[in-house]
Each structure stands twice: as C-alpha cells, then as structure tokens.
Design an enzyme around this catalytic site. Sequence first.
Site, short mmCIF file in Angstrom:
data_model
loop_
_atom_site.label_atom_id
_atom_site.label_comp_id
_atom_site.label_asym_id
_atom_site.label_seq_id
_atom_site.Cartn_x
_atom_site.Cartn_y
_atom_site.Cartn_z
N TYR A 73 0.83 -1.21 0.00
CA TYR A 73 0.00 0.00 0.00
C TYR A 73 0.86 1.26 0.00
O TYR A 73 2.07 1.19 0.18
CB TYR A 73 -0.95 0.00 1.20
CG TYR A 73 -0.30 0.33 2.53
CD1 TYR A 73 0.53 -0.58 3.17
CD2 TYR A 73 -0.49 1.58 3.12
CE1 TYR A 73 1.13 -0.26 4.39
CE2 TYR A 73 0.11 1.90 4.34
CZ TYR A 73 0.93 0.97 4.96
OH TYR A 73 1.53 1.29 6.15
N ARG A 110 8.03 4.05 -4.99
CA ARG A 110 8.08 3.12 -3.85
C ARG A 110 7.04 2.02 -4.00
O ARG A 110 7.29 0.86 -3.67
CB ARG A 110 7.89 3.89 -2.54
CG ARG A 110 8.11 3.01 -1.32
CD ARG A 110 8.11 3.81 -0.04
NE ARG A 110 6.82 4.41 0.25
CZ ARG A 110 6.59 5.22 1.28
NH1 ARG A 110 7.57 5.54 2.11
NH2 ARG A 110 5.38 5.73 1.48
N ARG A 159 -7.91 -20.41 -1.59
CA ARG A 159 -6.81 -20.26 -0.65
C ARG A 159 -5.71 -21.30 -0.86
O ARG A 159 -5.99 -22.50 -0.93
CB ARG A 159 -7.32 -20.35 0.79
CG ARG A 159 -6.25 -20.04 1.82
CD ARG A 159 -6.80 -20.04 3.25
NE ARG A 159 -5.78 -19.64 4.20
CZ ARG A 159 -4.83 -20.43 4.69
NH1 ARG A 159 -4.77 -21.69 4.31
NH2 ARG A 159 -3.94 -19.98 5.56
N HIS A 209 -1.07 -21.16 -0.31
CA HIS A 209 0.00 -20.20 -0.03
C HIS A 209 0.76 -19.75 -1.28
O HIS A 209 1.09 -18.59 -1.42
CB HIS A 209 0.98 -20.79 0.99
CG HIS A 209 0.42 -20.85 2.37
ND1 HIS A 209 -0.62 -21.68 2.72
CD2 HIS A 209 0.72 -20.17 3.49
CE1 HIS A 209 -0.92 -21.50 3.99
NE2 HIS A 209 -0.13 -20.59 4.48
N LYS A 228 6.45 -1.85 1.81
CA LYS A 228 5.27 -1.27 2.46
C LYS A 228 4.10 -2.26 2.37
O LYS A 228 3.15 -2.10 1.61
CB LYS A 228 4.92 0.09 1.84
CG LYS A 228 4.09 0.96 2.78
CD LYS A 228 4.22 2.42 2.42
CE LYS A 228 3.25 3.32 3.16
NZ LYS A 228 3.35 3.29 4.61
N GLU A 235 12.30 2.70 13.81
CA GLU A 235 11.32 3.69 13.33
C GLU A 235 10.07 3.57 14.18
O GLU A 235 10.00 2.75 15.10
CB GLU A 235 11.00 3.48 11.84
CG GLU A 235 10.43 2.11 11.52
CD GLU A 235 10.17 1.89 10.03
OE1 GLU A 235 10.04 2.86 9.26
OE2 GLU A 235 10.07 0.71 9.64
N LEU A 261 11.21 1.46 6.63
CA LEU A 261 10.60 1.88 5.38
C LEU A 261 11.36 3.10 4.86
O LEU A 261 11.67 4.01 5.65
CB LEU A 261 9.13 2.27 5.65
CG LEU A 261 8.35 2.61 4.38
CD1 LEU A 261 7.92 1.32 3.69
CD2 LEU A 261 7.15 3.47 4.68
#
Length: 289
Positions: free
Chosen positions: A37, A56, A105, A107, A152, A184, A208
């Site tokens: 995101y 990014r 579903r 993996h 992110k 951070e 990040l």
Amino acid sequence: MTMRRADTVYLDGRYMRCAEARISPDDRGFLFADGVYEVVRVYGGRLFEIGAHLDRLRRSLREIRIPSAAADGIDGICSGLIERCGLSQADATVYVQITRGAAPRGHAFPADGTPPTVYVSAAAVDEPPDACALGIGAILVPDTRWARCDIKSTALLPNVLARQMAVDRGAREALFIRDGVITEGTASTFCAVSSGSLLTHPLGERILPGITRTVVLRLCRELGIPAVERPVTVDSLSSIEEAMILSTTREIMPVTQIDGAAVGHGLRGPVTRRLQEAFAALTESARRG
Ligand code: PDD
C-alpha cells in the site's frame, strides 16, 4: 488530526460508493495480507511527492513479485478520485492498496493472469495544529516485525499491536527497538537531534524508506542542518536535544516525551521548528501549484 473517508472509492477499474464496493473473501489481501500500500498526501487538491510514492509502490510490488504494471495509471486514478470526492481544493490523504487478487486459498501464488485487486480511497484532513507545536509522547517497544520492513506491506499486525500499546499508555506513537537502536515508529520515521545534528536510521531492510524522510534530509541540506544517517541508540536518548517523527500524515511531529521522560527540555526544539517551517513552505507552494 481527524480524517473522514469520502463516500466514493475506486475498486478494480471503477469509481463507486464505498457501500457498493465488494471484495471477495478469497482476496489474498484478506486471507494473507498479501499486498502492499501507499498513503499519499494531498495539499489543496494536489498530490504531494506522487512520483516518489509511485516509485516506492512499484518497488514494493516488485519485491513481492506482483507485476508492477498494476501501478500503471494510479496517479490518474488518484486525481480522478480527489475530484469525484469534492476534494479538489482540500487537504486530504489518498490510500492505495494493491493485493495479489482473489483465488482459492493456497500459499503459493495463484494462476498467472489472476488480476491484482486495486483499491483507492480518499479522506479529507482537518488538522488541529496542537501536537505540531506541543509535541507528543512515545513509548519504546521491541521491534517484533519481519526482516523486510523496507516493503510497504499491508501485514501490519506488529505495528497495530504496538500502536495500541502506546494508546493504552496515553502516548501517540510507539518506537520500535531492535539491537539497542530505534529503527522507526509504527507508522513513522524517527529522528533525533544530537549536538545540533539530525540523526536518523540508515536505509536498509529494517525501515521503510520514508518519503517525508527524503524531503526532510533535503531540507536539512538546504538549511545547513547537519544530517547523519546513523541509528539512535536507546542508551543515548537521555542526552539527545530533540526528537521527532516524520510521516505523510503527521508531517514533522515533535516527540517531547519517551517512556514518560522528557526529551531535552520537554518542548519542541529549534531544529524541529525550523524543519516544520520549511516543510510548511513546501506544502504551501504545493497548494498553489
Ligand atoms: N506510514 N515507517 C513506517 C513503518 C510507516 O508505515 C510510514 C508511513 C513511515 C513514513 O513514511 P512516509 O514519510 O513515506 O509516509 C515510516 C503511513 C503514513 C501509514 O501507514 O499510514
């Protein structure tokens, strides 16, 4: 600061009322937090540092092996959403999330051609200036996150738990500690001022690469404030003069208390203030276009 999500959102090719947006329970974002995101700031209806956010986002996509073409056209989608949400003159944030799409579903990655889910929302920002001047309290928590904090990712459980711990203790941010240094915040870059120099953790897999961090390092160069990309140790906290957190939503926020102890004199310091003023000048010119 309060944020109100606008009623219109963008999902998979269409703008729609949020109440009409439907995401499959098979979506890998829902099942595995298999997505990335961005949060982009909008000043006066204009997207701030959009190029850096898109770079990014593409990098995050590449690192988790979602084709980065999923980010194509995102800037236009964001602008279209701002307009449709009536935020063309407003201060706002835009949230962009891309997941590996919906599939039964399992993996391992789904079949080639499974379209990524692309979701964008906007929220108006009303900013009471209190904490920008007064500063906030933060707590220290162990950094229990994974080893790729440079991506992110929407997998934010350690961040969520740490932030709630801060709230439970009457603080506004939690600062992660790994190997005796502050990496951070839960949703922010951490900086300290020591002997007049700005210190912040170097880039790498432990933090990040914050967009606000890049802007602030540039402002330091312009203002002649020495800046060193070196981590701040927990042991040195009693001797720092100032602390601040940086993020797209909170901009430059003084941290005046850590674990209940005053940072420096316990007030916003002069370096933080100079950086805030220079940052405000930047956002003001972004507003004017
Ligand atoms: N978070 N570090 C972490 C872990 C973050 O989540 C963020 C931003 C930052 C600051 O990055 P930037 O300056 O590019 O916003 C640093 C966003 C705002 C969020 O999750 O809401």
